[in-house]
Design an enzyme around this catalytic site. Structure first.
Site, PDB file in Angstrom:
ATOM      1  N   ARG A 157     -57.096 -47.221  20.483  1.00  0.00           N
ATOM      2  CA  ARG A 157     -56.195 -46.891  21.747  1.00  0.00           C
ATOM      3  C   ARG A 157     -56.861 -45.620  22.434  1.00  0.00           C
ATOM      4  O   ARG A 157     -56.199 -44.883  22.946  1.00  0.00           O
ATOM      5  CB  ARG A 157     -54.938 -46.783  21.337  1.00  0.00           C
ATOM      6  CG  ARG A 157     -54.104 -47.945  20.871  1.00  0.00           C
ATOM      7  CD  ARG A 157     -54.072 -48.954  22.008  1.00  0.00           C
ATOM      8  NE  ARG A 157     -53.668 -50.276  21.325  1.00  0.00           N
ATOM      9  CZ  ARG A 157     -54.695 -50.998  20.558  1.00  0.00           C
ATOM     10  NH1 ARG A 157     -56.128 -50.991  20.854  1.00  0.00           N
ATOM     11  NH2 ARG A 157     -54.472 -52.135  20.102  1.00  0.00           N
TER      12      ARG A 157
ATOM     13  N   SER B  28     -45.779 -50.177  23.682  1.00  0.00           N
ATOM     14  CA  SER B  28     -45.568 -49.099  22.665  1.00  0.00           C
ATOM     15  C   SER B  28     -45.685 -47.777  23.052  1.00  0.00           C
ATOM     16  O   SER B  28     -46.607 -47.284  23.760  1.00  0.00           O
ATOM     17  CB  SER B  28     -46.787 -49.312  21.592  1.00  0.00           C
ATOM     18  OG  SER B  28     -46.540 -50.941  20.916  1.00  0.00           O
TER      19      SER B  28
ATOM     20  N   GLU C 215     -49.000 -43.185  22.523  1.00  0.00           N
ATOM     21  CA  GLU C 215     -49.955 -44.111  23.224  1.00  0.00           C
ATOM     22  C   GLU C 215     -49.986 -44.241  24.523  1.00  0.00           C
ATOM     23  O   GLU C 215     -50.901 -44.341  25.145  1.00  0.00           O
ATOM     24  CB  GLU C 215     -49.734 -45.271  22.326  1.00  0.00           C
ATOM     25  CG  GLU C 215     -50.575 -46.500  22.934  1.00  0.00           C
ATOM     26  CD  GLU C 215     -50.304 -47.594  22.087  1.00  0.00           C
ATOM     27  OE1 GLU C 215     -50.196 -47.625  20.881  1.00  0.00           O
ATOM     28  OE2 GLU C 215     -50.900 -48.864  22.726  1.00  0.00           O
TER      29      GLU C 215
HETATM   30  C1  LIG Z   1     -44.707 -55.295  27.779  1.00  0.00           C
HETATM   31  C2  LIG Z   1     -45.980 -54.627  27.207  1.00  0.00           C
HETATM   32  C3  LIG Z   1     -46.849 -55.045  26.260  1.00  0.00           C
HETATM   33  C4  LIG Z   1     -48.065 -54.161  25.816  1.00  0.00           C
HETATM   34  N1  LIG Z   1     -48.662 -54.328  24.944  1.00  0.00           N
HETATM   35  C5  LIG Z   1     -49.975 -53.918  24.691  1.00  0.00           C
HETATM   36  C6  LIG Z   1     -50.813 -54.200  23.422  1.00  0.00           C
HETATM   37  O1  LIG Z   1     -50.609 -55.048  22.838  1.00  0.00           O
HETATM   38  N2  LIG Z   1     -51.863 -53.400  23.694  1.00  0.00           N
HETATM   39  C7  LIG Z   1     -52.250 -52.401  24.362  1.00  0.00           C
HETATM   40  O2  LIG Z   1     -53.321 -51.717  23.872  1.00  0.00           O
HETATM   41  N3  LIG Z   1     -51.495 -52.102  25.257  1.00  0.00           N
HETATM   42  C8  LIG Z   1     -50.297 -52.812  25.401  1.00  0.00           C
HETATM   43  N4  LIG Z   1     -49.669 -52.275  26.559  1.00  0.00           N
HETATM   44  C9  LIG Z   1     -49.848 -51.119  27.309  1.00  0.00           C
HETATM   45  C10 LIG Z   1     -50.970 -51.573  28.559  1.00  0.00           C
HETATM   46  O3  LIG Z   1     -50.431 -52.764  29.183  1.00  0.00           O
HETATM   47  C11 LIG Z   1     -52.230 -51.170  28.429  1.00  0.00           C
HETATM   48  O4  LIG Z   1     -52.689 -49.859  28.055  1.00  0.00           O
HETATM   49  C12 LIG Z   1     -52.934 -51.465  29.859  1.00  0.00           C
HETATM   50  O5  LIG Z   1     -54.472 -51.609  29.410  1.00  0.00           O
HETATM   51  C13 LIG Z   1     -52.801 -50.460  30.774  1.00  0.00           C
HETATM   52  O6  LIG Z   1     -53.505 -50.918  31.787  1.00  0.00           O
HETATM   53  P1  LIG Z   1     -52.969 -50.643  33.571  1.00  0.00           P
HETATM   54  O7  LIG Z   1     -53.880 -50.989  34.401  1.00  0.00           O
HETATM   55  O8  LIG Z   1     -51.341 -50.930  33.368  1.00  0.00           O
HETATM   56  O9  LIG Z   1     -53.168 -49.091  33.074  1.00  0.00           O
HETATM   57  P2  LIG Z   1     -52.209 -47.932  33.866  1.00  0.00           P
HETATM   58  O10 LIG Z   1     -51.053 -47.788  33.063  1.00  0.00           O
HETATM   59  O11 LIG Z   1     -52.147 -48.066  35.334  1.00  0.00           O
HETATM   60  O12 LIG Z   1     -53.380 -46.704  33.802  1.00  0.00           O
HETATM   61  C14 LIG Z   1     -53.467 -46.152  32.629  1.00  0.00           C
HETATM   62  C15 LIG Z   1     -54.776 -45.140  32.679  1.00  0.00           C
HETATM   63  O13 LIG Z   1     -55.837 -45.753  33.145  1.00  0.00           O
HETATM   64  C16 LIG Z   1     -56.496 -45.121  34.220  1.00  0.00           C
HETATM   65  N5  LIG Z   1     -56.951 -46.270  34.855  1.00  0.00           N
HETATM   66  C17 LIG Z   1     -56.310 -47.328  35.717  1.00  0.00           C
HETATM   67  N6  LIG Z   1     -57.247 -47.840  36.101  1.00  0.00           N
HETATM   68  C18 LIG Z   1     -58.603 -47.262  36.212  1.00  0.00           C
HETATM   69  C19 LIG Z   1     -59.712 -47.497  36.741  1.00  0.00           C
HETATM   70  N7  LIG Z   1     -60.225 -48.227  37.573  1.00  0.00           N
HETATM   71  N8  LIG Z   1     -60.645 -46.386  36.729  1.00  0.00           N
HETATM   72  C20 LIG Z   1     -60.471 -45.430  35.581  1.00  0.00           C
HETATM   73  N9  LIG Z   1     -59.321 -45.100  35.377  1.00  0.00           N
HETATM   74  C21 LIG Z   1     -58.304 -46.240  35.619  1.00  0.00           C
HETATM   75  C22 LIG Z   1     -55.169 -44.603  34.818  1.00  0.00           C
HETATM   76  O14 LIG Z   1     -55.746 -43.514  35.682  1.00  0.00           O
HETATM   77  C23 LIG Z   1     -54.286 -44.219  33.596  1.00  0.00           C
HETATM   78  O15 LIG Z   1     -54.765 -42.740  33.267  1.00  0.00           O
HETATM   79  C24 LIG Z   1     -48.472 -52.995  26.891  1.00  0.00           C
HETATM   80  C25 LIG Z   1     -47.630 -52.597  27.887  1.00  0.00           C
HETATM   81  C26 LIG Z   1     -46.598 -53.601  28.143  1.00  0.00           C
HETATM   82  C27 LIG Z   1     -45.525 -53.119  29.445  1.00  0.00           C
END
Ligand SMILES: Cc1cc2nc3c(=O)[nH]c(=O)nc-3n(C[C@H](O)[C@H](O)[C@H](O)COP(=O)(O)OP(=O)(O)OC[C@H]3O[C@@H](n4cnc5c(N)ncnc54)[C@H](O)[C@@H]3O)c2cc1C
Length: 306
Positions: free
Chosen positions: A178, A226, A296
């Site tokens: 992570r 998580s 996380e």
């Molecule tokens: C129901 C549920 C289940 C989940 N299950 C998992 C799982 O099994 N495993 C897991 O690892 N995670 C899980 N997650 C967490 C999450 O979905 C992941 O961490 C996901 O990859 C976050 O992506 P996001 O685009 O929503 O990022 P965001 O939450 O929008 O951003 C996260 C970070 O990334 C940065 N960021 C986003 N896009 C860019 C870009 N283009 N360039 C630079 N920085 C950027 C943002 O500035 C921020 O700091 C879960 C979430 C939910 C709601």
């Protein structure tokens, strides 16, 4: 704003006027449905649009904050200063060249996993149920025990602060549990390398993942997945559950009854509620089991009171 009298992004960049929103509530852009306003919120669809936004924010000394689906973010009640950027259009495209996949940073992971399956490519199945974008996933090396995005990466294209795209080879990026060393970079796209597989087997593996999530996670609620990383040799959910914290509530935020490592916005939760609940959980788990849980999820914007 920290800018030296910035004129509005909308006025100054007339060609982007349609894309720019001022004081946009970020609760609309997080799966937690929590978060105050962004000074500016923009959804560029092309590289030239994005470059203009980067140049503008640099000129005014405004921080640029990329956001994906906001599915791993607790956004503060006072919101985020500067320019929040959500990559759309060409940055959501996914294309294939043999076993190589080019995925825009704005592409949703479930779409990526499905497109790979349809092309008979295996490896992306663990990403199918993660509701984030490729860009967000690269920051945290999103994945499951079955695999993470980092293990698929061949190279990552970023936009440097100067406005120039650059390519980072896999050997120049560190991915671990992570975590990656990409935070601080603006990611444009990733090139992934998958392997040939049977389309039906891949689809079945995806369906298994989705079924398992539906059984174990509170998918119908506002949450960000998580909250805590699993400590070495244990599970955060087991510890929170064993501490008797399922259902614990602060304001509108509650520990999920279905999955103890999830906090749900049970209605009108503030970021402050979630911060306080996280602190209570960490304190209790540490007192009972001597384990200090590490979050996380990521945080954006200031905390309101302390
Ligand atoms: C129901 C549920 C289940 C989940 N299950 C998992 C799982 O099994 N495993 C897991 O690892 N995670 C899980 N997650 C967490 C999450 O979905 C992941 O961490 C996901 O990859 C976050 O992506 P996001 O685009 O929503 O990022 P965001 O939450 O929008 O951003 C996260 C970070 O990334 C940065 N960021 C986003 N896009 C860019 C870009 N283009 N360039 C630079 N920085 C950027 C943002 O500035 C921020 O700091 C879960 C979430 C939910 C709601």
């Amino acid at each position: 704003m920290s800018a030296d009298d910035p004129s509005s992004l909308r006025t100054e960049l007339a060609s982007l006027a349609e894309l720019v929103r001022e004081n946009e509530p970020l609760a609309r852009h997080s799966t937690f449905a929590i978060g105050g306003p962004a000074d500016f919120y923009v959804e560029p669809k092309t590289l030239p649009e994005l470059k203009k936004i980067v140049a503008w924010s640099n000129r005014h000394g405004l921080p640029l904050f990329p956001i994906g689906q906001g599915s791993n973010l607790l956004i503060g009640d006072k919101g985020v200063r500067g320019v929040v950027v959500r990559l759309r259009g060409e940055f959501e495209e996914i294309s294939f060249d043999g076993e190589r996949v080019s995925a825009g940073a704005g592409a949703p992971l479930p779409s990526l996993a499905k497109a790979c399956a349809q092309n008979g490519l295996a490896g992306a199945e663990p990403l199918a149920g993660i509701p984030g974008t490729v860009g967000g996933a690269l920051m945290t090396n999103a994945g499951t025990p079955e695999g993470d995005i980092g293990s698929l990466v061949d190279e990552v294209e970023i936009l440097e602060n100067s406005g120039k795209p650059a390519v980072l080879a896999k050997k120049d990026i560190v991915f671990s549990y992570r975590r990656s060393d990409l935070p601080g970079r603006l990611v444009l796209r990733a090139r992934l390398k998958l392997r040939r597989g049977d389309k039906n087997d891949i689809m079945a593996a995806i369906q298994n993942q989705l079924n398992r999530r539906a059984k174990t996670q509170p998918l119908g609620s506002y949450n960000v997945g998580s909250i805590f990383k699993n400590p070495p040799g244990d599970f955060a959910a087991r510890l929170v559950d064993a501490a008797g914290l399922k259902g614990l509530r602060v304001g509108g935020a509650a520990v999920s009854d279905k999955h103890a490592n999830f906090i749900v916005n049970a209605g009108q939760a503030t970021a402050e509620d979630v911060h306080r609940l996280i602190e209570k959980i960490r304190r209790t788990v540490q007192e009972k089991f001597g384990v200090l849980l590490e979050t996380e999820i990521w945080f954006a914007g200031e905390r309101s009171t302390f």
